[in-house]
Design an enzyme around this catalytic site. Structure first.
Site, PDB file in Angstrom:
ATOM      1  N   SER A 102      72.325  32.822  29.373  1.00 27.10           N
ATOM      2  CA  SER A 102      73.421  31.919  29.010  1.00 27.10           C
ATOM      3  C   SER A 102      72.850  30.871  28.059  1.00 27.10           C
ATOM      4  O   SER A 102      71.629  30.680  27.996  1.00 27.10           O
ATOM      5  CB  SER A 102      73.924  31.233  30.287  1.00 27.10           C
ATOM      6  N   TYR A 113      72.212  27.185  38.179  1.00 33.73           N
ATOM      7  CA  TYR A 113      72.435  28.042  37.009  1.00 33.73           C
ATOM      8  C   TYR A 113      71.342  27.822  35.961  1.00 33.73           C
ATOM      9  O   TYR A 113      70.856  28.775  35.346  1.00 33.73           O
ATOM     10  CB  TYR A 113      73.817  27.747  36.422  1.00 33.73           C
TER      11      TYR A 113
HETATM   12  N1  NAD Z   1      81.867  34.078  31.546  1.00 34.62           N
HETATM   13  C1  NAD Z   1      81.116  33.181  30.896  1.00 34.62           C
HETATM   14  O1  NAD Z   1      81.622  32.175  30.348  1.00 34.62           O
HETATM   15  C2  NAD Z   1      79.628  33.389  30.794  1.00 34.62           C
HETATM   16  C3  NAD Z   1      78.894  32.563  29.922  1.00 34.62           C
HETATM   17  C4  NAD Z   1      77.522  32.730  29.841  1.00 34.62           C
HETATM   18  C5  NAD Z   1      76.897  33.709  30.609  1.00 34.62           C
HETATM   19  N2  NAD Z   1      77.641  34.475  31.442  1.00 34.62           N
HETATM   20  C6  NAD Z   1      76.925  35.487  32.259  1.00 34.62           C
HETATM   21  O2  NAD Z   1      77.494  36.749  32.023  1.00 34.62           O
HETATM   22  C7  NAD Z   1      77.400  37.538  33.215  1.00 34.62           C
HETATM   23  C8  NAD Z   1      78.788  38.063  33.570  1.00 34.62           C
HETATM   24  O3  NAD Z   1      79.671  36.968  33.732  1.00 34.62           O
HETATM   25  P1  NAD Z   1      81.222  37.174  34.045  1.00 34.62           P
HETATM   26  O4  NAD Z   1      81.929  35.973  33.533  1.00 34.62           O
HETATM   27  O5  NAD Z   1      81.654  38.524  33.613  1.00 34.62           O
HETATM   28  O6  NAD Z   1      81.187  37.083  35.638  1.00 34.62           O
HETATM   29  P2  NAD Z   1      82.243  37.649  36.697  1.00 34.62           P
HETATM   30  O7  NAD Z   1      82.163  36.790  37.884  1.00 34.62           O
HETATM   31  O8  NAD Z   1      83.582  37.859  36.057  1.00 34.62           O
HETATM   32  O9  NAD Z   1      81.662  39.092  37.035  1.00 34.62           O
HETATM   33  C9  NAD Z   1      80.484  39.243  37.743  1.00 34.62           C
HETATM   34  C10 NAD Z   1      80.550  40.537  38.543  1.00 34.62           C
HETATM   35  O10 NAD Z   1      79.339  40.635  39.303  1.00 34.62           O
HETATM   36  C11 NAD Z   1      79.663  41.204  40.553  1.00 34.62           C
HETATM   37  N3  NAD Z   1      78.596  40.858  41.506  1.00 34.62           N
HETATM   38  C12 NAD Z   1      78.340  39.655  42.069  1.00 34.62           C
HETATM   39  N4  NAD Z   1      77.280  39.738  42.858  1.00 34.62           N
HETATM   40  C13 NAD Z   1      76.833  41.018  42.799  1.00 34.62           C
HETATM   41  C14 NAD Z   1      75.746  41.719  43.380  1.00 34.62           C
HETATM   42  N5  NAD Z   1      74.889  41.111  44.209  1.00 34.62           N
HETATM   43  N6  NAD Z   1      75.583  43.025  43.090  1.00 34.62           N
HETATM   44  C15 NAD Z   1      76.441  43.660  42.250  1.00 34.62           C
HETATM   45  N7  NAD Z   1      77.506  43.046  41.668  1.00 34.62           N
HETATM   46  C16 NAD Z   1      77.683  41.742  41.942  1.00 34.62           C
HETATM   47  C17 NAD Z   1      81.016  40.591  40.917  1.00 34.62           C
HETATM   48  O11 NAD Z   1      81.703  41.379  41.884  1.00 34.62           O
HETATM   49  C18 NAD Z   1      81.719  40.585  39.551  1.00 34.62           C
HETATM   50  O12 NAD Z   1      82.481  41.767  39.348  1.00 34.62           O
HETATM   51  C19 NAD Z   1      76.807  36.636  34.292  1.00 34.62           C
HETATM   52  O13 NAD Z   1      75.420  36.884  34.411  1.00 34.62           O
HETATM   53  C20 NAD Z   1      77.058  35.253  33.755  1.00 34.62           C
HETATM   54  O14 NAD Z   1      76.118  34.321  34.210  1.00 34.62           O
HETATM   55  C21 NAD Z   1      78.983  34.348  31.556  1.00 34.62           C
END
Ligand code: NAD
Length: 261
Positions: A149, A172
Site C-alpha cells: 500500500s 497497517y
Molecule cells: N482497497 C484499498 O483501498 C486498498 C488500498 C491499498 C492496498 N490495498 C490492499 O489490497 C489488498 C486487497 O484489498 P481489498 O480492498 O480488495 O480488500 P477486501 O477486504 O475487499 O478483500 C480481501 C479479501 O481477503 C479475504 N481474506 C481475509 N482474510 C483471509 C485469509 N486469512 N485467507 C484468505 N482470504 C482472506 C477476505 O475474505 C476478502 O475477500 C489488501 O492487501 C489491501 O491491504 C487495498
C-alpha cells in the site's frame, strides 16, 4: 491493449475481495488458469460462477478452506494446484485479514490485537512466499506479487480522515512496511532461482467511503481523485505478464501521484 495470459497458472489469495474479484475476472478473460483462495467460501463460489458458468470449469480451482498460517494447508494447496494444472507461474498475495477492532485509534490498540493482525496478515504473506517459492525454485522459475500500500511506503496524512469515522490503523503501517521490505529481500534472495518478486502499492480505492473523506483524500492526490478498482488491476496485469519479465524488487505505486509529493 489486451494481455494474453493463456498457459499462465496464477494463484490468487483474497480473490473474492474488492480488488481480487475484478483482477481475477480480467485474468480469467485473458486466458489464465486460476487457483482462487479466500476464507469467504460463499463469495468465492459466486465469483467462480460469474467467471465461468459451466458446471466444472477447467481453468478454475477453488481453495476456500486453506489456512494461510498452516504449513500443511499451504503445502496441500500447492500439491492440489500442481496436480490440477501441472505448474505454478505466479502467486499473488492480496488477502486482507483484520480483527473486529481494526479501526481503533493508536492509544486504544490492544497489544494482543496488534499481534493477531501482524500474524494473520504479515506472517501469512511470509508463509505463502516461503512455501510457494520452494516449489518455484524446483521449477526454476516463478513470479510473486505482494499487495502492499502507499502506507507501506510512507506515513499517513491524518488530516484526510478528519470529519469521518475512519482512521489508518498503526498495524497497517507495520504490516505493509514489512511486506514492502520483505518483497525487496525476496527479490534479492530468489532472483538467482529465476523468481521475480514485486509489490504493488495502491492508494485508496473508491468504495462507498464517506463523502467528506473522499473529498479530503482527493484534494491531497495530485490527480485529484481516488483510485477506481480497474486503475489497480492494469498495473497488476503488467506485473503478472511477461511484459515485466525483467522487473523485480519493485514497490510499484498506483496512487495518482500520492508518493511523489
Ligand atoms: N482497497 C484499498 O483501498 C486498498 C488500498 C491499498 C492496498 N490495498 C490492499 O489490497 C489488498 C486487497 O484489498 P481489498 O480492498 O480488495 O480488500 P477486501 O477486504 O475487499 O478483500 C480481501 C479479501 O481477503 C479475504 N481474506 C481475509 N482474510 C483471509 C485469509 N486469512 N485467507 C484468505 N482470504 C482472506 C477476505 O475474505 C476478502 O475477500 C489488501 O492487501 C489491501 O491491504 C487495498
Amino acid at each position: 491493449m489486451n494481455i494474453d495470459l493463456s498457459n499462465k497458472v496464477i494463484v490468487y489469495t483474497g480473490a473474492a475481495g474488492l480488488i481480487g474479484s475484478a483482477a481475477c475476472r480480467k485474468m480469467y478473460d485473458a486466458g489464465a488458469s486460476l487457483a482462487l483462495i479466500d476464507t469467504n467460501g460463499e463469495s468465492l463460489e459466486n465469483l467462480s460462477y460469474s467467471l465461468d458458468r459451466s458446471s466444472s470449469p477447467s481453468r478454475l480451482q477453488l481453495l476456500s478452506d486453506c489456512d494461510l498460517l498452516s504449513e500443511q494447508d499451504v503445502d496441500k494447496a500447492i500439491q492440489t494446484i500442481v496436480d490440477r494444472f501441472g505448474h505454478i507461474d505466479c502467486l499473488i498475495n492480496c488477502h486482507y485479514p483484520r480483527t473486529t477492532d481494526w479501526g481503533a485509534i493508536f492509544e486504544d490498540i490492544d497489544i494482543n490485537s496488534f499481534r493477531k493482525n501482524i500474524d494473520a496478515h504479515l506472517n501469512s504473506y511470509f508463509l505463502m512466499c516461503q512455501r510457494f517459492s520452494k516449489h518455484m525454485m524446483k521449477q526454476g522459475y516463478g513470479n510473486i506479487i505482494n499487495f502492499s500500500s502507499i502506507y507501506g511506503m510512507t506515513g499517513p496524512d491524518f488530516s484526510v480522515y478528519e470529519g469521518s469515522e475512519m482512521t489508518m490503523p498503526a498495524g497497517y503501517a507495520a504490516i505493509k512496511g514489512g511486506i514492502s521490505n520483505l518483497t525487496r529481500y525476496l527479490s534479492s534472495y530468489l532472483g538467482p532461482h529465476g523468481i521475480r518478486v514485486n509489490a504493488i502499492c495502491p492508494g485508496g480505492v473508491r468504495n462507498g467511503q464517506a463523502p467528506t473523506f473522499v473529498e479530503r483524500y482527493s484534494n491531497k492526490v495530485p490527480m485529484r481523485r481516488m483510485a477506481e478498482v480497474d486503475d489497480v488491476v492494469g498495473p497488476l496485469l503488467f506485473l503478472v505478464s511477461d511484459l515485466s519479465s525483467y522487473v523485480s524488487g519493485v514497490n510499484l505505486p498506483v496512487d495518482g501521484g500520492w508518493l511523489a509529493i
